[in-house]
Design an enzyme around this catalytic site. Structure first.
Site, short mmCIF file in Angstrom:
data_model
loop_
_atom_site.label_atom_id
_atom_site.label_comp_id
_atom_site.label_asym_id
_atom_site.label_seq_id
_atom_site.Cartn_x
_atom_site.Cartn_y
_atom_site.Cartn_z
N THR A 1 2.25 -1.41 -4.65
CA THR A 1 3.66 -1.28 -5.05
C THR A 1 3.80 -1.99 -6.39
O THR A 1 3.65 -3.21 -6.47
CB THR A 1 4.59 -1.95 -4.03
N LYS B 1 9.70 4.34 -3.62
CA LYS B 1 9.43 3.10 -2.86
C LYS B 1 10.48 2.03 -3.17
O LYS B 1 11.03 1.41 -2.26
CB LYS B 1 8.03 2.62 -3.24
N LYS C 1 9.93 -9.29 -4.32
CA LYS C 1 9.16 -8.57 -5.36
C LYS C 1 9.73 -7.15 -5.55
O LYS C 1 9.98 -6.73 -6.68
CB LYS C 1 7.69 -8.49 -4.93
#
Ligand code: NAD
Length: 293
Positions: A94, A169, A244
């Site tokens: 990611t 995502k 994050k």
């Protein structure tokens, strides 16, 4: 069966590489951690002494690394200078959309096909081979990658051009971060109003307040026995990882000129939670901070 190089054998990459080996692919594995490589070898992979060695002769390279800077570095130093033309490159980390598009452009220039294919489903999904993949890249690369991704996941969604897997995502995880805070606030208000948590769950899970954070990952102990709330918020999906992803969403929103005020607020709240010594706790533990604990 394909010759696959797998770089990054952590919590997610380890079990993903194991599933490729289990499917009889020839997996050559590398990680900076010797312990991670050792575990991968025990699960059927072959050890490489470096990332550069792992990718030599590979038909497919899979990377599962912490963040954009690691992906850029590994691609620029190890992968692109050492793979043969035509190798299919799959990055499952990611990372920020800009880094994803940057490495894809470098790969294209060097004659390689590349997709970004971040996942959701956590360590449980990685182990069970039931991850969801969100894929960015062209149709040809997606078609070639699909049978490989199917050995590691159940839902494979082609989200569009390069970088769109990462876009999907971070949009999803921004929704998740916001909805976990919303559900937590609901339970905290209920507590102060003298409403039993199970009663709120029974109502909200079958009403308009229902969502994944409530039904599958309820942040109070009791209503959903498998949720981390029942084991002192042992992760699961760590607060550090959520932070994050929320920061990546904010970075992307700023660059694209999108207004995401609740996403920004969620990033601030998770930052506070992480900086209060909760980085390794499950992200649903934020309810305790909202409860004043
Ligand atoms: P992790 O920290 O457990 O694993 C990352 C691995 O990469 C480590 O073993 C590290 O040693 C290795 N590494 C770092 N730099 C390297 C390099 N230059 N060469 C070789 N190996 C290197 O992280 P994770 O939980 O496996 O997550 C990996 C990615 O998946 C992250 O981008 C994360 O955001 C994403 N993700 C994680 C989860 C989850 O629940 N853990 C869920 C979905 C997505």
């Amino acid at each position: 069966m394909a010759k696959i190089a797998f770089i990054g054998l952590g919590n997610m990459g380890g079990p993903m590489a194991a599933n490729l080996a289990k499917a009889q692919h020839h997996v050559t594995a590398f990680d900076l951690s010797d312990a991670a490589v050792k575990t991968a070898v025990e699960k059927g992979a072959h050890k490489a002494a470096s990332a550069a060695e792992a990718v030599k002769g590979a038909e497919i390279v899979v990377t599962m690394l912490p963040a954009g800077k690691h992906v850029r570095e590994v691609y620029e130093k190890d992968v692109l200078p050492n793979v043969a033309k035509g190798t299919l490159l799959i990055d499952c980390s990611t990372i920020d959309v800009d880094s994803a598009r940057h490495v894809a452009a470098l790969a294209d220039k060097a004659g390689m096909e590349m997709i970004d294919a971040p996942v959701s489903g956590g360590v449980g999904g990685a182990t069970a081979g039931t991850l969801t993949f969100m894929v960015g890249g062209d149709d040809g690369a997606f078609g070639k990658a699909r049978p490989i991704l199917e050995k590691m996941g159940k839902n494979i969604v082609h989200a569009g051009a390069s970088g769109n897997g990462q876009a999907a995502k971070i949009c999803n995880n921004m929704i998740l971060g916001i909805s976990m805070i919303a559900v937590s606030e609901g339970f905290m208000l209920a507590k102060r109003l003298g409403l039993d948590a199970q009663k709120l769950f029974d109502v909200a899970s079958t009403s308009s307040g229902s969502c994944w954070s409530l039904v599958n990952y309820c942040p109070v102990p009791g209503p959903v026995p498998a949720s981390p709330a029942n084991r002192d918020y042992q992760a699961g999906f760590t607060a550090a990882m959520m932070l994050k992803d929320l920061m990546l969403a904010q970075q992307a929103a700023n660059a694209a000129g999108a207004s995401t005020p609740l996403g920004a607020e969620a990033a601030q709240l998770f930052n506070l939670f992480v900086n209060s010594g909760n980085a390794a706790k499950d992200f649903s533990g934020i309810i305790r901070m909202l409860d004043g604990k």
